[in-house]
Design an enzyme around this catalytic site. Structure first.
Site, PDB file in Angstrom:
ATOM      1  N   SER A  90       0.802  -1.231   0.000  1.00 59.75           N
ATOM      2  CA  SER A  90       0.000   0.000   0.000  1.00 59.75           C
ATOM      3  C   SER A  90       0.830   1.273   0.000  1.00 59.75           C
ATOM      4  O   SER A  90       0.422   2.274  -0.588  1.00 59.75           O
ATOM      5  CB  SER A  90      -0.917   0.010   1.217  1.00 59.75           C
ATOM      6  N   HIS A 133      -4.557  -3.076  -3.499  1.00 60.68           N
ATOM      7  CA  HIS A 133      -3.988  -2.110  -4.451  1.00 60.68           C
ATOM      8  C   HIS A 133      -3.714  -2.753  -5.810  1.00 60.68           C
ATOM      9  O   HIS A 133      -2.875  -2.260  -6.569  1.00 60.68           O
ATOM     10  CB  HIS A 133      -2.737  -1.462  -3.862  1.00 60.68           C
ATOM     11  N   THR A 138     -10.675  -4.649  -2.087  1.00 59.10           N
ATOM     12  CA  THR A 138     -11.521  -3.528  -1.685  1.00 59.10           C
ATOM     13  C   THR A 138     -12.354  -3.080  -2.874  1.00 59.10           C
ATOM     14  O   THR A 138     -11.975  -3.300  -4.030  1.00 59.10           O
ATOM     15  CB  THR A 138     -10.665  -2.347  -1.174  1.00 59.10           C
ATOM     16  N   LYS A 194     -10.983   1.356  -4.148  1.00 58.42           N
ATOM     17  CA  LYS A 194      -9.853   1.935  -4.872  1.00 58.42           C
ATOM     18  C   LYS A 194     -10.146   1.824  -6.367  1.00 58.42           C
ATOM     19  O   LYS A 194     -10.858   2.676  -6.908  1.00 58.42           O
ATOM     20  CB  LYS A 194      -8.571   1.294  -4.399  1.00 58.42           C
ATOM     21  N   THR A 229     -22.742  -5.223  11.958  1.00 62.19           N
ATOM     22  CA  THR A 229     -22.760  -3.904  11.321  1.00 62.19           C
ATOM     23  C   THR A 229     -23.774  -3.914  10.184  1.00 62.19           C
ATOM     24  O   THR A 229     -24.158  -4.971   9.685  1.00 62.19           O
ATOM     25  CB  THR A 229     -21.340  -3.533  10.814  1.00 62.19           C
ATOM     26  N   THR A 230     -24.177  -2.727   9.784  1.00 62.76           N
ATOM     27  CA  THR A 230     -25.183  -2.598   8.734  1.00 62.76           C
ATOM     28  C   THR A 230     -24.567  -2.873   7.364  1.00 62.76           C
ATOM     29  O   THR A 230     -23.440  -2.445   7.091  1.00 62.76           O
ATOM     30  CB  THR A 230     -25.783  -1.178   8.793  1.00 62.76           C
TER      31      THR A 230
HETATM   32  N1  PMP Z   1      -5.452  -3.428   2.931  1.00 64.57           N
HETATM   33  C1  PMP Z   1      -4.560  -2.553   2.459  1.00 64.57           C
HETATM   34  C2  PMP Z   1      -3.247  -3.060   1.990  1.00 64.57           C
HETATM   35  C3  PMP Z   1      -4.868  -1.181   2.410  1.00 64.57           C
HETATM   36  O1  PMP Z   1      -3.965  -0.310   1.949  1.00 64.57           O
HETATM   37  C4  PMP Z   1      -6.135  -0.741   2.859  1.00 64.57           C
HETATM   38  C5  PMP Z   1      -6.558   0.720   2.832  1.00 64.57           C
HETATM   39  N2  PMP Z   1      -5.743   1.625   2.300  1.00 64.57           N
HETATM   40  C6  PMP Z   1      -7.032  -1.687   3.343  1.00 64.57           C
HETATM   41  C7  PMP Z   1      -6.665  -3.017   3.364  1.00 64.57           C
HETATM   42  C8  PMP Z   1      -8.386  -1.276   3.806  1.00 64.57           C
HETATM   43  O2  PMP Z   1      -9.217  -1.019   2.721  1.00 64.57           O
HETATM   44  P1  PMP Z   1     -10.444  -0.005   2.794  1.00 64.57           P
HETATM   45  O3  PMP Z   1      -9.918   1.357   2.498  1.00 64.57           O
HETATM   46  O4  PMP Z   1     -11.406  -0.514   1.790  1.00 64.57           O
HETATM   47  O5  PMP Z   1     -10.984  -0.101   4.193  1.00 64.57           O
END
Ligand code: PMP
Length: 400
Positions: free
Chosen positions: A185, A213, A241, A244, A273-274
């Site tokens: 990241s 990523h 995710t 991104k 959670t919702t």
């Molecule tokens: N894993 C990595 C490697 C990330 O960089 C991030 C967020 N930058 C996440 C998980 C979490 O993802 P999200 O922003 O969707 O919560």
């Protein structure tokens, strides 16, 4: 003791934090105008957005969201377990499982909660699990493993040899889980996936790969780095995710049905959670489907990343790695890093956030530049010129 002791503590903490206190630039992002955004001081260009492909503004995505709002309304109305599961969630889970060639997938409200919740189950509900975790893993992985209670073995970042030493030192009969990121990241470097997959096989470990990523941006149909290397079936669980490359919000894991069922049944960050608003799931589904069909955005991102890395190399501006679209310009000092970021914004209307601890180790402060697929080559050249000028003015070190 009265409450002033408590309040005084936080007042002292604020003083110690000083100018490291987090303040956020308030942005007005306008549909169809990315990478431009407005601030109270005028229009700026974004150089640190994770909407890497501009899908958060894509007409197909916006149309899908609008249709879903008209059809299903605003919120999801509950947790997945209690009335919050909509067709959009189920369709998206099927699409993501199919994208990664896995039996099943589970959606979460964020990538953070996907890592935290699924790892706390996958390393936690099985007795005596030994978790092997890259030293530079994301906070959400660290928290998931911490909450699992599994015994942790930390291997040096992307160091297969060290991973092997740690695997070899553990009782062969213990259940093992190896957890790592494909594109890191912050550093932007890429894990040695073939080596890790080989070690996992040799030592009988299950693998969990965070492709946050990478999904949407690398590999056939945007299936990620493991898929690009033809190794997707070697990684037991893929995590991604929607926030991104897919331009929305939400996270997921995809893997064997028996593991996904366990996550659905036991992961607290899934259960308590919702569910995501249906329109968000519908927008994400449109983005995933678009990026499975279209290489255009991926090709533009790769072109822009190559251009920026090449220009920085020519000027001797150091980067931590040049393997991906994440361009971590190494400043190595927090005040200097923040000053550069401030000058880029004030003089050139270019917004790139300075990244300091705890996101990166002290001494590795970076400007984490993210050229997107929608930047034009001319904008990238102007950005590097601007950075180059500030780099000289502040006397920052260049590569020899
Ligand atoms: N894993 C990595 C490697 C990330 O960089 C991030 C967020 N930058 C996440 C998980 C979490 O993802 P999200 O922003 O969707 O919560």
């Amino acid at each position: 003791m009265d409450s002033s002791v408590y309040m005084d503590f936080f007042a002292r903490l604020a003083q110690e934090t000083g100018d490291r206190k987090r303040e956020f630039l308030e942005l007005g992002r306008r549909a169809g105008r990315f990478p431009m955004a407005s601030t109270s001081d005028g229009e700026i260009s974004l150089w640190c957005s994770n909407d890497y492909l501009g899908m958060g503004q894509h007409p197909d995505v916006l149309d899908a969201m609008k249709r879903a709002v008209d059809e299903y309304g605003g919120g999801s109305g509950g947790s997945r377990n209690i009335g919050g599961t909509n067709h959009c969630h189920v369709d998206l889970e099927r699409e993501l499982a199919d994208l990664h060639g896995k039996e099943d997938a589970v959606l979460f409200a964020s990538g953070y909660s996907a890592n935290e919740g699924s790892l706390s189950v996958l390393a936690g509900v099985i007795d005596d699990c030994q978790a092997f975790s890259d030293s530079a893993n994301h906070a959400s992985i660290i928290d998931g493993l911490r909450h699992s209670g599994a015994r942790k073995h930390i291997f040096r970042h992307n160091d297969g040899q060290h991973l092997e030493e740690l695997l070899a030192a553990v009782d062969p009969d213990r259940p093992k889980l190896v957890v790592l990121e494909s594109v890191h990241s912050m550093r932007g470097d890429i894990a040695p996936l073939a080596e890790v997959a080989g070690l996992a096989k040799r030592y009988g470990a299950v693998t969990f790969l965070d492709e946050v990523h990478a999904v949407g941006m690398y590999g056939p149909q945007g299936a990620g780095i493991a898929a690009r290397a033809g190794l997707d079936s070697e990684f037991t669980v893929v995590m991604g995710t929607l926030a991104k490359a897919f331009g929305m919000t939400g996270g997921y894991v995809a893997g064997p049905a028996v593991l996904m069922d366990a996550v659905r049944t036991h992961a607290r960050s899934f259960i308590f959670t919702t569910a995501l608003p249906p329109a968000v799931a519908a927008g994400a589904l449109a983005a995933v489907r678009h990026l499975r069909r279209s290489d255009t955005e991926r090709e533009r991102l790769a072109r822009n990343a190559r251009l920026m890395h090449g220009l920085l190399r020519e000027r001797g501006i150091p980067v931590l790695s040049d393997e991906s679209h994440i361009v971590p310009v190494l400043v190595g000092e927090d005040r200097l890093c923040r000053r550069m970021s401030a000058l880029l914004l004030a003089r050139h209307g270019a917004y790139v956030q300075a990244i300091d601890a705890p996101s990166v180790p002290v001494g590795e402060e970076i400007l984490r530049v993210a050229p997107s697929a929608v930047h034009e080559p001319g904008e990238i050249r102007r950005f590097v010129d601007a950075l180059d000028g500030i780099w000289s003015e502040l006397g920052a070190a260049r590569r020899g």
